[in-house]
Scaffold this active site. Structure first.
Site, PDB file in Angstrom:
ATOM      1  N   GLU A  23      -7.549 -12.636   6.262  1.00 27.06           N
ATOM      2  CA  GLU A  23      -6.787 -13.482   5.338  1.00 27.06           C
ATOM      3  C   GLU A  23      -6.494 -14.883   5.883  1.00 27.06           C
ATOM      4  O   GLU A  23      -5.345 -15.331   5.911  1.00 27.06           O
ATOM      5  CB  GLU A  23      -5.477 -12.796   4.939  1.00 27.06           C
ATOM      6  N   GLU A  28      -7.826  -3.800   2.369  1.00 29.85           N
ATOM      7  CA  GLU A  28      -6.401  -3.566   2.107  1.00 29.85           C
ATOM      8  C   GLU A  28      -6.186  -3.423   0.603  1.00 29.85           C
ATOM      9  O   GLU A  28      -6.776  -4.164  -0.192  1.00 29.85           O
ATOM     10  CB  GLU A  28      -5.511  -4.734   2.572  1.00 29.85           C
TER      11      GLU A  28
END
Ligand code: BG6
Length: 478
Positions: free
Chosen positions: A170, A378
């Site tokens: 991320e 995720e």
């Protein structure tokens, strides 16, 4: 599109769960580990929810065997974790801390002994403080070589044991917080510095992948991206243009750089006109081209609905870190787009839109644009959980969330998406960076809160037994 028949999950599908070093390990200064930027940042007053930090976290470092046994009991096929860079290289580069590497030996060997595939994330935000102090971390091109050297240590040590690797976790979410919102270290708010730091991160990502090709030829590697597919608030041309802007600035800017080795044109022009574009040096394009990923890691929590935003319109705003529903303000970039609630979607207590179909849509968009395998690294629901008097957690809302999202994955498989696996976030409860311990994600409850470390006892939630069954059935009859 409604399908009459639904495709089964592949036999070798990686049914997994995930974590990150700073959020679970604790042992923040044990056995020669150096400080990370998060060790420093969380100790500054007012930075995190109730001053919470990862000094102890859920003490995974000292409870490794117990946690591994729980993973085996659950039947996990894959476990995604991250390596703490300053645990391995306390000063960010140079001397290797053998004791730090030994912890990851035990973790990886423990997983393999239990038949669980390790999915190793190289970087989940815990930059060595030494590199931040020395040259400003991601703002300096020296980070490219230092990151590659750190990755090289792990490739050498674990390349023959670990097949799946995540490069940067991320980058988009972390650096947006770090350089636009000022809510992650180094807490800067400056658009030009933001784009420059990102440019270096793209180059570091590519360099790490290029090195991987030489050292771990049989492995697979890709970045994990915080992917929030956008929706337009309506179908007016202004709203559709705002939607295109949001997609280009919040998604394609990163994914095009990773997967195509270039920035999207309209976004680049906009930044150049505003004096915010990164400085691109000779050779950068070649490096990006040499470091394309094998798959895209998808971290999916919610979709974002956007509308148009005037030049004097809404600016970027901080996220909800209290769990008080309905307190998240509209956030945007003047002249481009701003967010707006989607009346069609329910939200979590942190105002995150719950949208399984958005996951299917997103997986299809990525497949159409990049034609790469995808790996959900995720997906999960952060909520307040209640421990009952007889030590149970009835998290039917989490079961429902995960079930709906797995059904969306199955529909995406039917649509022709190539999906390597699914790692739910998270295995145990974890420290949420800005939300403390009250925003829980785990299949396994951990007895602690922001103020008291308490017993740190592990208590499987209802969702634990549900996911155990899903894995045992290979995802049939969801
Ligand atoms: C992702 C991160 O942003 O989402 C995780 O990779 C994080 O580290 C997760 O915990 C959930 O976000 P939050 O803010 O609810 O903890």
């Amino acid at each position: 599109m409604h399908h009459r028949q639904i495709k089964d999950f592949p036999a070798d599908f990686l049914w997994g769960a995930a974590s990150a070093a700073y959020q679970v390990e604790g042992a923040w200064d044990a056995d020669g580990k150096g400080p990370s930027v998060w060790d420093t940042f969380t100790k500054q007053p007012g930075r995190t929810f109730k001053g919470s930090n990862g000094d102890v976290a859920v003490d995974h470092y000292h409870r490794l065997e117990e946690d591994l046994d729980l993973m085996a009991q659950m039947g996990l096929k894959a476990y995604r974790f991250s390596v703490s860079w300053p645990r391995v290289l306390p000063a960010g580069r140079g001397a290797v801390n053998e004791a730090g590497l030994a912890f990851y030996d035990r973790l990886i060997d423990g997983l393999l002994a239990r038949g669980i595939a390790p999915v190793l994330t190289l970087y989940h935000w815990d930059l060595p403080q030494a590199l931040q102090d020395e040259y400003g971390g991601w703002e300096d091109r020296r980070i490219i070589a230092d990151f590659a050297a750190y990755c090289g240590v792990l490739y050498q040590r674990f390349g023959h044991k670990v097949q799946h690797w995540v490069s940067l976790n991320e980058q988009n979410y972390n650096l947006t917080n770090a350089y636009l919102l000022g809510t992650h270290p180094p807490a800067v708010q400056d658009r030009r510095r933001f784009y420059q730091a990102n440019h270096h991160a793209f180059l570091a990502n590519a360099q790490a992948i290029a090195l991987f090709r030489q050292t771990v030829p049989k492995g697979l590697i890709g970045p994990s991206f915080a992917y929030s597919p956008c929706y337009p608030s309506g179908s007016s041309p202004e709203e559709m243009l705002a939607f295109e802007n949001a997609e280009e600035f919040t998604n394609w800017w990163w994914l095009d750089a990773y997967c195509l080795g270039r920035y999207p044109q309209a976004a680049l022009r906009f930044l150049q006109a505003n004096g915010e574009a990164p400085i691109i040096e000779p050779g950068d394009a070649e490096l990006l081209a040499a470091g394309k990923p094998d798959f895209i890691g998808v971290n999916y929590y919610y979709t974002t609905t956007v509308t148009d935003n005037g030049l004097d319109g809404q600016t970027l705003q901080r996220i909800n870190t209290t769990g008080q529903k309905g307190t998240t303000p509209s956030s945007g970039v003047p002249g481009l787009y701003r967010t707006t609630p989607n009346p069609n979607l329910a939200t979590s207590n942190w105002d995150w839109a719950i949208d399984p179909t958005g996951l299917r849509t997103g997986l299809r968009r990525l497949t159409s644009r990049y034609a790469l395998p995808l790996f959900i690294t995720e997906n999960g629901l952060g909520e307040f959980d209640q421990l009952t008097a007889d030590e149970q957690v009835h998290d039917d809302y989490r079961i429902d969330y995960l079930r709906q999202h797995l059904l969306a994955c199955q529909a995406a498989l039917q649509d022709g998406v190539e999906l390597l696996g699914y790692c739910a976030w998270s295995f145990t409860d974890i420290l949420s960076w800005l939300n403390g311990y009250q925003k829980r994600y785990g299949f396994v409850y951990v007895d602690r809160d922001e103020v008291a470390v308490r017993s740190l006892r592990r208590i499987p939630k209802d969702s634990f037994y549900w996911y155990q069954g899903v894995i045992a059935r290979g995802g049939r009859d969801l």
